[in-house]
Design an enzyme around this catalytic site. Structure first.
Site, PDB file in Angstrom:
ATOM      1  N   PRO A   1      10.405  14.393 -17.336  1.00 55.22           N
ATOM      2  CA  PRO A   1       9.564  13.207 -17.107  1.00 55.22           C
ATOM      3  C   PRO A   1      10.486  12.123 -16.306  1.00 55.22           C
ATOM      4  O   PRO A   1      11.666  12.137 -16.466  1.00 55.22           O
ATOM      5  CB  PRO A   1       9.453  12.741 -18.385  1.00 55.22           C
ATOM      6  CG  PRO A   1      10.532  13.275 -19.329  1.00 55.22           C
ATOM      7  CD  PRO A   1      10.915  14.754 -18.544  1.00 55.22           C
TER       8      PRO A   1
ATOM      9  N   TYR B   1      -0.843   5.109  -2.389  1.00 54.87           N
ATOM     10  CA  TYR B   1      -1.581   5.342  -3.461  1.00 54.87           C
ATOM     11  C   TYR B   1      -2.736   4.542  -3.867  1.00 54.87           C
ATOM     12  O   TYR B   1      -3.525   4.883  -4.993  1.00 54.87           O
ATOM     13  CB  TYR B   1      -0.762   6.091  -4.463  1.00 54.87           C
ATOM     14  CG  TYR B   1       0.377   6.718  -4.312  1.00 54.87           C
ATOM     15  CD1 TYR B   1       0.632   7.818  -3.776  1.00 54.87           C
ATOM     16  CD2 TYR B   1       1.491   6.149  -4.579  1.00 54.87           C
ATOM     17  CE1 TYR B   1       1.853   8.610  -3.451  1.00 54.87           C
ATOM     18  CE2 TYR B   1       2.896   6.762  -4.317  1.00 54.87           C
ATOM     19  CZ  TYR B   1       2.890   7.897  -3.654  1.00 54.87           C
ATOM     20  OH  TYR B   1       4.020   8.683  -3.609  1.00 54.87           O
TER      21      TYR B   1
ATOM     22  N   CYS C   1       5.014  -7.138   8.329  1.00 50.77           N
ATOM     23  CA  CYS C   1       4.269  -7.246   9.500  1.00 50.77           C
ATOM     24  C   CYS C   1       3.164  -6.070   9.625  1.00 50.77           C
ATOM     25  O   CYS C   1       3.020  -5.357  10.518  1.00 50.77           O
ATOM     26  CB  CYS C   1       4.889  -7.339  11.062  1.00 50.77           C
ATOM     27  SG  CYS C   1       6.226  -8.636  10.793  1.00 50.77           S
TER      28      CYS C   1
END
Ligand code: LLP
Length: 452
Positions: free
Chosen positions: A311, A354, A381
């Site tokens: 994990p 995402y 930018c």
């Protein structure tokens, strides 16, 4: 740093009343309207160290890691937890993992170098990557890493040849694609047949690799590895993977006489980014996967192998927050309100990449209602440089400190220098104390590699 800590006699207001419980670091509280983490005033951290700043609740990280270890060992006996350093790593983090008895998953020579510099025991390192270079393999084998997870045939041969040269026999796992499609963002799905990672089960390439590995004299095949994806909420895909893999291990035993010592199930447990998210707690994850392992091994008359899990996100994501200072506010009538912060896609690219969402509060007025809808825009930018779109916040003012929650995983580790922005520093807080673990970059750092 005692002045940053709150008066222990003061009763904290309850942040939970703001319904944010699921996304918070476990020691977060609000005292006199100010947000504290581990008893340390967030706004004062911002003025002491500057913004943007990553802050980690050390107790939260330790609790997550130790509960994975405890919950799996109590059910399976032989189990190890290799924290996935790609989520966030530095020397202090590697030492913390070692102190809690974890293993470490590294995915590049750079991550290995950090682990070794921290004195992390090499025999507890698992090395990943789908195209490890000769240099990376050589460094890993020389260091004596515990496992190399081999991703392809070329790498299997390379590992054997390098180990032969060094004069050792390297313990390896083979990465297998189980053909399981996890329910998560397509960019972070890895278990399907169409994936660049690992050997396919269906096309026979995994079996060919096992045969090849069994013949080689400088690799010791210890077992198999599988990682189906990341930010997974439903446990069914993990259970399905376990049944596929144990059936396959039984097949390898019956057909090739290969007995696996290890089965590495990778990482992937999801976390709460938004207050409404309801991910599976670690205890329930451990319970479900342990039950599936025991049942599927029984069905296949297999001795339960040592289980490894890797994990990353579920250990550090909610432990970490990012502090920003508001520099400008643009209210576009009937469109939206842009609140410009002094960071953005350089310290958190997850929103752009995402469509990630986050919860935030104004750290210096954290007890006020979050009754304004704003878009937190970065300073870079690009129009796509936003870190939170249409998010609830207290009425913002220039100079306020924004604390964005659940940014402990894949934010600092994916930070970049676009626009030649210096990357933020990282502090760990625990028991009212602060320690800087990564300092903010300087212009000298930016120029250090610019040798032209
Ligand atoms: N093991 C392997 C082989 C992995 O590839 C990964 C993550 C993990 C373990 C840890 O997975 P976790 O428990 O953290 O889900 N940048 C993306 C996540 C990419 C995950 C890559 N591999 C994001 O920000 O969501």
């Amino acid at each position: 740093m005692a002045h940053l800590a709150h008066d222990p006699n003061k009763q904290p207001d309850n942040l939970r009343t703001m319904q944010l419980a699921s996304v918070l670091p476990m020691t977060a509280s609000v005292v006199d309207g100010s947000l504290y983490i581990a008893g340390v005033n967030a706004s004062m951290l911002a003025s002491e160290y500057g913004t943007a700043l990553y802050v980690y609740d050390e107790e939260h990280i330790r609790t997550q890691l130790s509960s994975y270890i405890k919950e799996l060992r109590s059910r399976l006996g032989n189990a190890d937890v290799a924290y996935a350093g790609k989520a966030f790593t530095c020397k202090a983090m590697a030492r913390l993992v070692a102190e809690e008895g974890g293993w470490l998953d590294v995915s590049s020579g750079g991550e290995l170098a950090i682990a070794l510099a921290a004195g992390f025991p090499a025999q507890h390192v698992v090395v990943h990557g789908n195209n490890k270079t000769v240099r990376e393999l050589t460094e890993a084998i020389k260091a004596g890493v515990g496992r190399i997870v081999v991703d392809c045939h070329e790498e299997l041969e390379r590992t054997d040849a390098i180990a032969a040269k060094i004069g050792v026999s390297q313990p390896v796992l083979l990465r297998v694609k189980p053909g399981v499609v996890a329910d998560t963002h397509e960019f972070i799905r890895t278990g399907a047949e169409d994936s660049k990672f690992g050997f396919g089960l269906a096309d026979g390439s995994a079996t060919a690799a096992v045969k090849q590995a069994m013949k080689l004299s400088n690799v010791q095949l210890k077992g198999l590895h599988v990682h189906i994806g990341s930010q997974i909420f439903a446990l069914d895909s993990f259970v399905e993977t376990i049944f596929v893999m144990t059936a396959y291990l039984a097949e390898l035993r019956d057909n090739l006489g290969f007995m696996a010592e290890d089965l590495d199930l990778g990482g992937g447990l999801g976390i709460a980014y938004l207050a409404a998210d309801a991910p599976t707690p670690i205890v329930a994850f451990a319970q479900t996967i342990s039950d599936a392992i025991i049942k599927s091994c029984e069905q296949n008359s297999l001795t339960v192998p040592r289980i490894i899990v890797e994990p990353g996100r579920s250990i550090v994501a909610n432990a970490g927050v990012t502090l920003y200072t508001i520099g400008a506010i643009k209210e576009l009538r009937d469109i939206r309100t842009y609140v410009a912060i002094d960071g953005g896609m350089t310290d958190n690219i997850r929103t752009a990449l995402y469509d990630a969402s986050y919860e935030s509060v104004i750290a210096n007025r954290a007890n006020e209602p979050r009754d304004t809808i704003v878009t937190l825009a970065g300073k870079h930018c690009e129009s796509g440089d936003v870190v939170a779109i249409d998010a609830s916040l207290q009425r913002p003012q220039v100079g306020d400190i924004v604390c964005m929650f659940a940014t402990g995983a894949y934010c600092q580790s994916m930070a970049n220098n676009y626009n030649r922005q210096v990357r933020p520093g990282v502090v760990f807080v625990r028991d009212g104390k602060v320690r800087e673990v990564i300092r903010r970059e300087s212009y000298e750092d930016l120029l250090a590699t610019d040798v032209g």
